[in-house]
Motif scaffolding. Structure first.
Motif, mmCIF file in Angstrom:
data_model
loop_
_atom_site.group_PDB
_atom_site.id
_atom_site.type_symbol
_atom_site.label_atom_id
_atom_site.label_comp_id
_atom_site.label_asym_id
_atom_site.label_seq_id
_atom_site.Cartn_x
_atom_site.Cartn_y
_atom_site.Cartn_z
ATOM 1 N N VAL A 248 0.841 -1.205 0.000
ATOM 2 C CA VAL A 248 0.000 0.000 0.000
ATOM 3 C C VAL A 248 0.875 1.253 0.000
ATOM 4 O O VAL A 248 0.614 2.213 -0.726
ATOM 5 C CB VAL A 248 -0.947 -0.012 1.210
ATOM 6 C CG1 VAL A 248 -1.714 1.306 1.310
ATOM 7 C CG2 VAL A 248 -1.918 -1.190 1.117
ATOM 8 N N TYR A 289 -1.114 -7.947 -4.796
ATOM 9 C CA TYR A 289 -1.811 -7.440 -3.611
ATOM 10 C C TYR A 289 -3.342 -7.514 -3.740
ATOM 11 O O TYR A 289 -4.026 -7.941 -2.796
ATOM 12 C CB TYR A 289 -1.397 -6.001 -3.329
ATOM 13 C CG TYR A 289 -2.080 -5.438 -2.106
ATOM 14 C CD1 TYR A 289 -1.682 -5.833 -0.829
ATOM 15 C CD2 TYR A 289 -3.143 -4.555 -2.223
ATOM 16 C CE1 TYR A 289 -2.325 -5.347 0.306
ATOM 17 C CE2 TYR A 289 -3.786 -4.064 -1.095
ATOM 18 C CZ TYR A 289 -3.379 -4.461 0.162
ATOM 19 O OH TYR A 289 -4.017 -3.978 1.285
ATOM 20 N N GLU A 343 -5.145 -4.176 6.410
ATOM 21 C CA GLU A 343 -5.885 -3.120 5.726
ATOM 22 C C GLU A 343 -7.388 -3.384 5.783
ATOM 23 O O GLU A 343 -8.180 -2.445 5.939
ATOM 24 C CB GLU A 343 -5.432 -3.019 4.271
ATOM 25 C CG GLU A 343 -4.036 -2.472 4.081
ATOM 26 C CD GLU A 343 -3.935 -1.000 4.471
ATOM 27 O OE1 GLU A 343 -4.870 -0.233 4.194
ATOM 28 O OE2 GLU A 343 -2.914 -0.647 5.092
#
Length: 345
Positions: A248, A289, A343
């Protein structure tokens, strides 16, 4: 235990690797004995690995040149030459952006600089604390006494701490002692994001936007050439080490750099420079991801996430030709999954 009598002639010492490696390995086996530890340290400091063969520098822009590393990982054959050494020729002298992975690589880079210009090296910048990018500091500090070696404070602290000795030892093992003689020379000048260095006809602007490849990645913009050296936040054809980093955070850094700098020639620490590097490498990392984030949100286990990653066309299209893919994709999928869990929740 007294130190052995070793040849003092520079050329002879450089060809003394085989005997020196044997001494180093023998000393390592006696590491429990204090005198043996001292002896081993003396051997590592004194015995030199072989010279690094010359790699002529490639000109990337009016002021910027690169000594290109063909391989993405260190081996005895490449003697640790796994990261690019970039240098900028300015009115005030030469500015080096990452110094390479050993004394020998740094010395080779100096020879290549000398083929381009006789101006002195007036500054070295280290992009982060992984040793393939800064162990060459030794050569530049030796050849240009007092040269400022710049880095973010966290990078300097890591090199002075455990990372310095760890990387020195790893490079020796990975190269079968070819980097012997390399000493830890840490950055001596702290810098900050946004700082601008004026070298007459060239200004160098520094960028850092949080955790990406590591917590302290320094990107260096050569303003007049519309060229930015990004270190290891992006790579040409190598799967990136993100053990200390963040997917991120990497995406945030890419977005900020593109927004702030616009069109650039992006130069990586590993691989060739390109104008679409952040986009293409960002697509690859998102291919790792985003399937992991999807798996986490759907309650799928890690093994299912790995299947999604390998099937993602952004990953599958590069699997066959990317250096280190097979040996690293599992690990970095696992790290992506762990970050996605944080996250998502």
């Amino acid at each position: 235990m007294p130190a052995p009598h070793l040849p003092t002639d520079g050329l002879t010492r450089r060809h003394w690797l085989r005997a020196g490696a044997g001494l180093a390995l023998g000393a390592a086996g006696l590491a429990a004995v204090p005198e043996a530890r001292l002896f081993a340290q003396q051997v590592r400091d004194f015995v030199l690995g072989p010279p690094m063969p010359d790699i002529p520098a490639q000109q990337l822009s009016p002021h910027v040149w690169m000594v290109f590393a063909e391989d993405g990982f260190p081996t005895p054959q490449n003697q640790g030459m796994m990261a690019n050494v970039v240098f900028v020729v300015t009115q005030k002298g030469v500015v080096v952006l990452d110094s390479g992975g050993s004394l020998q690589i740094g010395q080779m880079a100096i020879r290549m600089i000398r083929r381009v210009t006789d101006r002195p090296v007036v500054a070295v910048f280290n992009s982060h604390y992984h040793g393939d990018h800064w162990l060459g500091n030794h050569a530049f500090a030796e050849a240009f006494p007092g040269v400022p070696i710049h880095a973010l404070p966290h990078t300097r602290e890591q090199i002075l701490g455990a990372e310095g000795n760890a990387w020195r030892g790893m490079m020796e093992r990975w190269t079968n002692q070819a980097t012997l003689g390399t000493k830890i020379v840490a950055p001596n000048t702290d810098v900050r994001p946004g700082q601008v260095f004026d070298y007459g006809d060239v200004q160098l602007r520094l960028h850092h936007h949080g955790v990406a490849h590591t917590p302290s990645d320094l990107c260096m913009e050569v303003v007049q050439d519309r060229l930015t050296y990004v270190g290891d936040i992006a790579m040409g054809n190598r799967i990136a080490n993100i053990d200390d980093g963040s997917y991120v955070g990497t995406f945030k850094t890419y977005d900020t750099l593109i927004k702030d700098l616009g069109e650039q020639l992006w130069v990586p620490g590993h691989g060739h420079a390109s104008r679409d590097l952040l986009q293409t490498y960002g697509d690859f990392l998102r291919g790792i991801y985003e399937p992991c984030l999807k798996a986490v949100k759907e309650g799928l286990p890690l093994d299912k996430a790995k299947g999604l990653v390998l099937a993602d066309p952004r990953v599958a299209s590069r699997a066959a030709r990317m250096q280190g893919f097979d040996s690293n994709i599992g690990k970095y999928t696992s790290l992506a999954y762990l970050e996605a869990e944080k996250e998502a929740f």
